[in-house]
Design a protein around this motif. Structure first.
Motif, short mmCIF file in Angstrom:
data_model
loop_
_atom_site.label_atom_id
_atom_site.label_comp_id
_atom_site.label_asym_id
_atom_site.label_seq_id
_atom_site.Cartn_x
_atom_site.Cartn_y
_atom_site.Cartn_z
N LEU B 86 1.61 -9.50 -0.28
CA LEU B 86 0.29 -8.93 -0.58
C LEU B 86 -0.32 -9.73 -1.73
O LEU B 86 0.39 -10.20 -2.61
N TYR B 87 -1.64 -9.85 -1.71
CA TYR B 87 -2.30 -10.60 -2.78
C TYR B 87 -2.29 -9.74 -4.05
O TYR B 87 -2.92 -8.68 -4.08
N PRO B 88 -1.58 -10.17 -5.08
CA PRO B 88 -1.30 -9.27 -6.20
C PRO B 88 -2.52 -8.87 -7.02
O PRO B 88 -2.52 -7.82 -7.63
N THR B 89 -3.55 -9.72 -7.02
CA THR B 89 -4.70 -9.38 -7.87
C THR B 89 -5.74 -8.55 -7.13
O THR B 89 -6.71 -8.12 -7.73
N MET B 90 -5.55 -8.35 -5.85
CA MET B 90 -6.56 -7.61 -5.09
C MET B 90 -6.08 -6.18 -4.85
O MET B 90 -4.89 -5.93 -4.71
N PRO B 131 -1.25 -3.82 -5.44
CA PRO B 131 0.09 -3.81 -4.81
C PRO B 131 1.20 -3.43 -5.78
O PRO B 131 2.16 -2.77 -5.39
N SER B 132 1.08 -3.83 -7.05
CA SER B 132 2.15 -3.53 -7.99
C SER B 132 2.27 -2.03 -8.26
O SER B 132 3.26 -1.58 -8.83
N ARG B 139 3.84 -0.55 0.35
CA ARG B 139 3.49 -1.97 0.47
C ARG B 139 3.65 -2.43 1.90
O ARG B 139 2.85 -3.20 2.42
#
Ligand SMILES: Nc1ncnc2c1ncn2[C@@H]1O[C@H](COP(=O)(O)OP(=O)(O)OP(=O)(O)O)[C@@H](O)[C@H]1O
Ligand SMILES: [Mg+2]
Lengths: 286, 365
Positions: B86-90, B131-132, B139
């Motif tokens: 997953l794109y972590p900043t989105m 995502p975090s 997830r």
């Protein structure tokens, strides 16, 4: 282990830390108090005594009327020269470093490891070695003694470091992220722009601080490749300290030195905590 | 539409060949499971199908299109990675939107797709999270959502459930199966989990060292394995392999101090092979306590000296020896307890589904 022992250990550690901090801060303290004294007081008084009355005239003089060689305009014009050199040089080298690092970390191509090795080697090339060839090159390009030329030199020299920083940061980002984005239809630049850049804040801060400090504090390139109107502040500071009209004005020298160091101090104060965080941060957790 | 045809596909990294000539024809809407030991090239094959790795030689078709040299983004494939990627900043929502935005879908359509997918996967309340801030299972859902949003021709799942705990894994397994029923899209799915493979697959491809060992329905793979490797790999507890001497097309089993001549289904093949020893493959559930009404014509009775038992709940595995080699029987818990205390049990052996292998090559006879 008894709490008594623990307390003793603590006390010892703190004593040592405070002791070393004092040793480190002592010169700064001396500079500061000296810059606020007038010349009479410096001659007669104690080096570490506080000033009897605070006097900013040395600062004013250092800023706009002290002599740096034949000119007597203070550091101000050179300060702005430095700003004009540092800002583009930092930005350009950081941006190129980010692109390079992205490519080297995530898009393996034939010879990419070779290229990275060559770049690494660039980190170890001493300044002195490139002085003369670079001077020739700048003259040939018609950029000798110009701000553009100096920016160019700093960019070229800095790229090895910025590339290394970004490459090592991006290498820890799982390749699956790039693969997912490729399947999502993102191209080379879209992946860089939409996925990598947004998670690069820590490494940007590290790189900007590093480059800013390096370039702002640079003396050798500044003294060799600049002309009369383009000298950076470090060169001017050297000239100011070495130009003595009448007696030595320690208070002006000290004020000038602090002025020259102020921007780097400021950068650390503003972004220092990101610096440490960026150095220790691995990849972004998924 | 979403049929995949793989012809003579090979993939090498430098000198080492990882995929050695793969031929698979996957039907449109089929659920294909790839299994095989670690390092056998499953992920590599998936990446080749997706176009993330270049194929060294061979051809790949999706539907009627030859996509061998087509850019991954134009293959109309979505993939769910083991790490989810997953794109972590989105946020979750932007993760799902990303693929649609990159493909320049109209905004209104993107909005409604995201809504539908979120509803389908029950992640509506998570759309604004990063995502975090999600659990492993959440997830996983988001990663599936991202793949679903684009309604591709083919889904590739590379061990999507391996990071989840056992219970969640079973839940998600059922959901994936439902999803497949509902969407009818072709799925290629890599797993290490036997049960996952058996329950989900329309067909299974068993791989080893870059070669497909067998490609067939779960029933065929389980009951009619092509060779000893496949028989050993599929099924838990594993199949028994007992080396036996051959006599008149029957095999000799020594158990509990007595020799038994046991009839096997492939008598003719065994005779014509001319082997005098053979490896008998028999699943533990074919060795049980005597049961009334079992009459396949291949039933033999014997006694087994029990060395140790392992109760699993619904039944108990008993370990003994045939021809001096370890054999597992599957007993009811009550008989299991008795076997443990007495050290001996009367068993019935049903060789109706026994399979025979060449002791040297492991090939099926
Ligand atoms: N980039 C690469 N360069 C060289 N060898 C590679 C590369 N990628 C994979 N391999 C090799 O290819 C083989 C197959 O790898 P692959 O990842 O496809 O295995 P796998 O079946 O997916 O295993 P696992 O079940 O552990 O995920 C391995 O032996 C691996 O070492
Ligand atoms: Mg794998």
């Amino acid at each position: 282990m008894s709490s008594m022992n623990l307390r003793l250990g603590r006390t010892l550690i703190y004593t040592l830390l405070i002791g070393f901090a004092l040793i480190y801060l002592a010169p700064l303290y001396v500079m500061l108090v000296t810059s606020l004294k007038d010349i009479e007081e410096i001659r007669s008084g104690n080096l570490i005594a506080l000033p009897e009355n605070i006097n900013f005239s040395a600062w004013v003089k250092a800023w706009n009327s002290a002599c740096t060689g034949s000119e007597c305009e203070g550091l101000a014009p050179y300060f702005w020269n430095s700003v004009r050199i540092v800002i583009p040089a930092v930005l350009i080298s950081t941006i190129i470093g980010a692109c390079n690092g992205y490519v080297l970390a995530q898009w393996q191509f034939k010879g990419s490891n070779m290229l990275f090795g060559a770049l690494l080697f660039g980190c170890f090339i001493p300044f002195q070695v490139i002085l003369l060839p670079m001077a020739k090159l700048l003259a040939w390009l018609g950029l000798a003694n110009t701000v553009v030329g100096l920016v160019g030199v700093h960019v070229v020299y800095g790229i090895t470091f910025t590339t290394l920083f970004f490459r090592n940061y991006y290498v820890a980002i799982p390749n699956e992220l790039v693969r997912a984005a490729r399947l999502d239809g993102a191209g080379f630049f879209a992946i860089f722009w939409r996925i990598f850049l947004p998670m690069s804040t820590p490494i940007f801060v590290v790189t900007v601080i590093w480059q800013f400090t390096q370039i702002w504090n640079d003396f050798l390139f500044g003294v060799v490749y600049s002309g009369p109107g383009t000298q950076p502040i470090t060169v001017a500071l050297n000239n100011l300290v070495n130009t003595s009209v009448g007696g030595k004005e320690y208070n002006v020298d000290m004020a000038a030195a602090i002025i020259a160091a102020l921007p780097t101090l400021l950068v650390y104060l503003v972004a220092g905590k990101y610096f440490v965080r960026g150095l220790t941060a691995g990849a972004v957790k998924g | 539409m979403g049929a995949i045809t793989i012809q003579e596909l090979t993939k090498s990294y430098g000198e080492t060949q990882v995929l050695k000539g793969i031929d698979l024809a996957i039907n449109d809407g089929e659920f294909l499971i790839l299994v095989g030991p670690s390092g056998c090239g499953k992920s590599t094959l998936m990446n080749c199908i997706a176009g993330l790795e270049d194929i060294t030689s061979g051809e790949l078709f999706i539907g009627d299109d030859n996509v061998t040299n087509v850019n991954p983004k134009d293959r109309d494939i979505a993939m769910v990675f083991q790490s989810y990627a997953l794109y972590p900043t989105m946020t979750v929502e932007r993760n799902i939107r990303f693929g649609l935005e990159m493909r320049k879908y109209p905004k209104a359509e993107i909005d409604s797709t995201v809504k539908d997918v979120a509803k389908l996967l029950q992640i509506e309340h998570l759309l604004d999270r990063k995502p975090s801030q999600l659990s492993g299972g959440q997830r996983q859902r988001v990663a599936m959502g991202r793949a679903l949003a684009r309604s591709p021709r083919v889904f590739l799942f590379d061990e999507p459930l391996s990071n989840l705990d056992a219970k969640l894994r079973v839940e998600m397994r059922t959901e994936i199966k439902k999803l497949h029923k509902r969407l009818g899209t072709t799925i290629v799915y890599v797993t290490h989990d036997q049960v996952e493979a058996m329950t989900l697959a329309d067909r299974i491809a068993v791989m080893k060292d870059g070669v497909v060992q067998q490609f067939g329905t779960p029933y065929e793979i389980y009951n009619d394995p092509a060779n000893r490797f496949v028989a050993d790999f599929m099924g838990s507890p594993a199949m028994n392999f007992i080396e036996c001497t051959v006599k008149d097309g029957n095999v000799i089993i020594e158990s509990g101090g007595q020799h038994h001549e046991v009839k096997v289904p492939s008598t003719q093949a065994l005779k014509s092979s001319g082997l005098d020893t053979v490896v008998l493959g028999l699943r533990p559930e074919m060795i049980t306590e005597p049961k009334p009404h079992s009459d396949s014509g291949y039933i033999s009775q014997m006694s087994l000296n029990v060395l140790v038992t392992e109760p699993t709940g619904p039944d108990t595995l008993a370990f003994g020896e045939w021809n001096g080699q370890e054999v597992q029987a599957r007993l009811s818990p009550e008989v299991g307890v008795k076997a443990e205390t007495e050290g001996k049990v009367e068993i019935q052996v049903d060789t109706g589904k026994a399979v025979l292998f060449d002791p040297k090559t492991g090939a099926r006879i």
